[in-house]
Design an enzyme around this catalytic site. Structure first.
Site, PDB file in Angstrom:
ATOM      1  N   SER A  13       3.520  -2.244  10.249  1.00 18.91           N
ATOM      2  CA  SER A  13       4.980  -2.295  10.421  1.00 18.91           C
ATOM      3  C   SER A  13       5.595  -3.644  10.040  1.00 18.91           C
ATOM      4  CB  SER A  13       5.366  -1.889  11.850  1.00 18.91           C
ATOM      5  OG  SER A  13       4.905  -0.574  12.125  1.00 18.91           O
ATOM      6  N   ASN A  25       0.872  -1.173   0.000  1.00 17.19           N
ATOM      7  CA  ASN A  25       0.000   0.000   0.000  1.00 17.19           C
ATOM      8  C   ASN A  25       0.909   1.223   0.000  1.00 17.19           C
ATOM      9  OD1 ASN A  25      -1.781   2.046   0.545  1.00 17.19           O
ATOM     10  ND2 ASN A  25      -2.313   1.332   2.614  1.00 17.19           N
ATOM     11  N   GLY A  84       2.582   2.173  10.727  1.00 10.61           N
ATOM     12  CA  GLY A  84       3.537   3.265  10.563  1.00 10.61           C
ATOM     13  C   GLY A  84       4.262   3.649  11.839  1.00 10.61           C
ATOM     14  N   GLU A  87      -6.886   4.604   7.791  1.00 10.88           N
ATOM     15  CA  GLU A  87      -6.646   6.037   7.519  1.00 10.88           C
ATOM     16  C   GLU A  87      -7.866   6.648   6.835  1.00 10.88           C
ATOM     17  OE1 GLU A  87      -2.875   5.489   5.559  1.00 10.88           O
ATOM     18  OE2 GLU A  87      -2.012   4.918   7.484  1.00 10.88           O
ATOM     19  N   HIS A 144      -9.545   1.142   4.679  1.00  9.78           N
ATOM     20  CA  HIS A 144      -8.283   1.309   5.410  1.00  9.78           C
ATOM     21  C   HIS A 144      -8.521   2.236   6.611  1.00  9.78           C
ATOM     22  CE1 HIS A 144      -4.211   2.523   6.422  1.00  9.78           C
ATOM     23  NE2 HIS A 144      -3.816   1.407   5.829  1.00  9.78           N
ATOM     24  N   GLU A 184      -5.303  -5.028  10.595  1.00 11.08           N
ATOM     25  CA  GLU A 184      -4.261  -4.040  10.870  1.00 11.08           C
ATOM     26  C   GLU A 184      -4.580  -3.299  12.162  1.00 11.08           C
ATOM     27  OE1 GLU A 184      -2.298  -2.739   6.888  1.00 11.08           O
ATOM     28  OE2 GLU A 184      -4.121  -1.582   7.145  1.00 11.08           O
ATOM     29  N   LYS A 241       0.152   4.250  -0.306  1.00  6.31           N
ATOM     30  CA  LYS A 241      -0.491   5.428   0.289  1.00  6.31           C
ATOM     31  C   LYS A 241      -0.279   6.652  -0.614  1.00  6.31           C
ATOM     32  CE  LYS A 241      -0.190   3.190   4.753  1.00  6.31           C
ATOM     33  NZ  LYS A 241      -0.097   3.301   6.209  1.00  6.31           N
TER      34      LYS A 241
HETATM   35  P1  PGA Z   1       2.847   0.218   7.622  1.00  2.20           P
HETATM   36  O1  PGA Z   1       1.367   0.438   6.998  1.00  2.20           O
HETATM   37  O2  PGA Z   1       3.385  -1.044   7.020  1.00  2.20           O
HETATM   38  O3  PGA Z   1       3.619   1.443   7.211  1.00  2.20           O
HETATM   39  O4  PGA Z   1       2.674   0.099   9.094  1.00  2.20           O
HETATM   40  C1  PGA Z   1       0.498  -0.649   6.821  1.00  2.20           C
HETATM   41  C2  PGA Z   1      -0.817  -0.164   6.263  1.00  2.20           C
HETATM   42  O5  PGA Z   1      -1.295   0.912   6.641  1.00  2.20           O
HETATM   43  O6  PGA Z   1      -1.414  -0.858   5.409  1.00  2.20           O
END
Ligand code: PGA
Length: 250
Positions: free
Chosen positions: A213, A9, A172, A96, A94, A166, A11
């Site tokens: 992560s 992803n 992140g 976010e 997601h 997640e 983003k």
């Molecule tokens: P990350 O993000 O690997 O940077 O923690 C995962 C995600 O939001 O899908």
């Protein structure tokens, strides 16, 4: 048996030009890794260039969102048939999008149905906040998200979906759930809820990823858990070492 699936992803990172250059840089190495499905999920405007770059390889392409209507007065939105020429997958719900853009369980449910109607594989994200985690509400909350997301699907449709568990506090942040925690929620809350809704035969077919992560160094640990079928990767998907992450997952 479920084929593992690793999706990057990206983003809101990389212009079309940067995205195509990056895809070209790592696609051949990824194409050589067997026994795993792989996808890049770039920003909308980079999707055509990335689809062109990976054409003829084993790397698929996904969008990071879409709207459920076919067309119309929905300023700023993207319809399913605008992405289907380029994408096999679409990330939906997601955290976010839920946190910053008002995505609701009801909207996610409509988007899943629209994605399936257009032959797209939805990658549906669920996961609890730190507060919910600390209050011991994870199982109940994640189960509720799963029930709301997949309400009204047929078993056949459900089996086509991918779910990404997640935990929001692991996205992140460099903090990951332990393999036992992640596997426990994936098996105990996510797959068990799907089994309750659609039966265990269907639930056994659904691929469930861990996200939060995931890095080249820890991917193998997550993949070793029998209930974890892959990863949704953010930050670590933006680097060429994503190839190592995928290689370590098989
Ligand atoms: P990350 O993000 O690997 O940077 O923690 C995962 C995600 O939001 O899908």
């Amino acid at each position: 048996m479920r084929t593992p699936f690793i999706a990057g992803n990206w983003k809101m990172n990389k212009t079309a030009e940067e995205a195509a250059a990056f895809a070209n840089e790592i696609k051949d190495a990824l194409n050589d890794i067997e026994g795993v499905d792989i996808a890049f999920c770039p920003p909308f405007l980079a999707i055509p260039a990335v689809a062109e770059a990976v054409a003829g390889t084993r790397v698929g392409v996904g969008a990071q969102n879409m709207y459920f209507e076919e067309s119309g007065a929905y300023t700023g939105e993207i319809a399913p048939n605008m992405i289907t020429p380029f994408c096999q997958y679409v990330i939906l719900g997601h955290s976010e999008r839920r946190a910053y853009f008002g995505e609701t369980d009801e909207g996610v449910n409509k988007k899943i149905k629209a994605a399936l109607a257009h032959g797209l594989t939805p990658i549906v994200c669920v996961g609890e906040s730190l507060e919910q985690n600390e209050a011991g509400e994870t199982q109940e909350f994640v189960s509720g998200q799963v029930r709301a997301a997949f309400d009204g699907l047929s078993g056949e449709e459900m089996a086509k979906c991918v779910i990404a568990y997640e935990p929001i506090w692991a996205i992140g942040t460099g903090k990951t759930a332990t393999v036992e925690q992640a596997g426990g929620i994936i098996g105990g809350a996510v797959r068990a809820t799907v089994a309750g809704m659609f039966g265990s035969e269907t639930a056994e077919k659904v691929r469930i990823q861990y996200g939060g992560s995931v890095k080249p160094e820890n991917a193998a640990d997550f993949m070793a858990h029998p209930d974890i079928d892959g990863a949704l990767v953010g930050g670590a998907a933006l680097k060429t070492s994503f190839v190592d992450l995928v290689r370590n997952s098989v």
